[in-house]
Design a protein around this motif. Sequence first.
Motif, PDB file in Angstrom:
ATOM      1  N   PRO A 152       0.790  -1.240   0.000  1.00  0.00           N
ATOM      2  CA  PRO A 152       0.000   0.000   0.000  1.00  0.00           C
ATOM      3  C   PRO A 152       0.816   1.281   0.000  1.00  0.00           C
ATOM      4  O   PRO A 152       0.412   2.279  -0.607  1.00  0.00           O
ATOM      5  N   SER A 153       1.964   1.286   0.659  1.00  0.00           N
ATOM      6  CA  SER A 153       2.746   2.521   0.728  1.00  0.00           C
ATOM      7  C   SER A 153       3.297   2.928  -0.629  1.00  0.00           C
ATOM      8  O   SER A 153       3.584   4.099  -0.865  1.00  0.00           O
ATOM      9  N   ARG A 154       3.435   1.959  -1.564  1.00  0.00           N
ATOM     10  CA  ARG A 154       3.925   2.309  -2.891  1.00  0.00           C
ATOM     11  C   ARG A 154       2.949   3.245  -3.612  1.00  0.00           C
ATOM     12  O   ARG A 154       3.355   4.084  -4.420  1.00  0.00           O
ATOM     13  N   SER A 155       1.656   3.076  -3.373  1.00  0.00           N
ATOM     14  CA  SER A 155       0.662   3.968  -3.977  1.00  0.00           C
ATOM     15  C   SER A 155       0.842   5.388  -3.470  1.00  0.00           C
ATOM     16  O   SER A 155       0.708   6.351  -4.228  1.00  0.00           O
ATOM     17  N   VAL A 156       1.150   5.504  -2.187  1.00  0.00           N
ATOM     18  CA  VAL A 156       1.391   6.829  -1.610  1.00  0.00           C
ATOM     19  C   VAL A 156       2.661   7.420  -2.201  1.00  0.00           C
ATOM     20  O   VAL A 156       2.708   8.608  -2.565  1.00  0.00           O
ATOM     21  N   GLU A 157       3.697   6.596  -2.331  1.00  0.00           N
ATOM     22  CA  GLU A 157       4.962   7.065  -2.890  1.00  0.00           C
ATOM     23  C   GLU A 157       4.807   7.525  -4.336  1.00  0.00           C
ATOM     24  O   GLU A 157       5.433   8.493  -4.773  1.00  0.00           O
ATOM     25  N   LEU A 158       3.955   6.837  -5.084  1.00  0.00           N
ATOM     26  CA  LEU A 158       3.724   7.214  -6.475  1.00  0.00           C
ATOM     27  C   LEU A 158       3.133   8.606  -6.562  1.00  0.00           C
ATOM     28  O   LEU A 158       3.557   9.431  -7.374  1.00  0.00           O
ATOM     29  N   LEU A 159       2.157   8.876  -5.717  1.00  0.00           N
ATOM     30  CA  LEU A 159       1.547  10.204  -5.718  1.00  0.00           C
ATOM     31  C   LEU A 159       2.540  11.255  -5.230  1.00  0.00           C
ATOM     32  O   LEU A 159       2.586  12.372  -5.752  1.00  0.00           O
ATOM     33  N   LEU A 160       3.362  10.892  -4.264  1.00  0.00           N
ATOM     34  CA  LEU A 160       4.395  11.808  -3.779  1.00  0.00           C
ATOM     35  C   LEU A 160       5.389  12.155  -4.882  1.00  0.00           C
ATOM     36  O   LEU A 160       5.839  13.297  -4.998  1.00  0.00           O
TER      37      LEU A 160
END
Length: 276
Positions: A152-160
Motif C-alpha cells: 500500500p505505501s507504494r501507492s502513496v509514494e507514487l503520488l508523492l
Amino acid sequence: MVGLTACGSEKSDEDKAGEKTGDKSGQSAMSPLAALKLASQRTDQKNSAKVEGTTKMGEQNSQMSGDMDWANGIRANMSITQSGGAIASSPIEGKAMDARYTPDAMFLNMGDEFAAQAGGGKHWVKYDYDVLAQKAGPSGAFLKDQMQNNNPSRSVELLLATGKVKSVGSEDVKGVKATHYTGTVKVSEIAKMQSKELSQSDLDALQKQLETSGMDTETIDLWVDGQNLLVKKREQAQSNNGSYDSTVYYSDYGTAVTVEEPTSSDTVDFQDMLQQ
C-alpha cells in the motif's frame, strides 16, 4: 493478476508538527506532500492489513477480499470474483476463487470443473513471476516487480513522486474519519516511478506499450486516517479498451497473515498448460 511491526521511536519533523498543533496525526497542519510522506512511512511500518476492493477494466469487473503481508515480499490470501468481458459466460464467471500470493508466484484455485476438464485432476494454477517476466517481455518484468513489491505505501509514494497533490478535505471512509488527497500521474512515468528492478531498456519499452494503449494520465485518490494510515485508494484512467477504475480499502493493520502454497500434487503450472 490482481489485486500489508511498527519500528523505530524517533520522531520526524512531521510528527513534531502534529504535536505543536495538538493534532494527533498532524495532517491538518501539514502540507499534502508532508502528510503523505508520513502516511507512507506509517503504512509501510505496519507490515500487514486486511484488504477488499473492486476493479473495472472495460467490460470486465472483479471483486477481491482477504489479507496481505508485505514484511518480506508480498504474501496474501484473497478471494476473487470476476464477471463480464473476456470471461463472460465462462465457467468461472461469478464464482469466488481462492488466490494465494507468495514472493515468487501466484496460485489460483480454478475449481472442480477445471480440474476435471483441463487441469488433469488438479485445482490450482501456478503463475511463476520469473516465467512471466521471461515470456512476456517488459510488461512481464513490470508485473513481476509489482507483484513482489507493490504494498500500500507504494501507492502513496507514487503520488508523492509527482510533486503535485492536493487535499480535498475530510471524509468518512467506512465509519473512519480520513483526509482525502488527489493527484494526476502521467502514465508514461508510472513504470519508472513504481519499479525498483527494471532495466532502462525494459522501462523504455514498457512506456511505449502504455502510451500505445491510449492511456495518457491516471488519477489517484488516497484517504489517510488519523493514525496516518492509508484506508482507501482509488485509481482511474481511460484507454483504447475503455475505462479503468480500481478502489481498494485497507483495515486491521498488523493483522496476522499465514500463506500456505497449495500441494504440488494439486497444482499445475501455467507454462505447462500453454505448452500442452
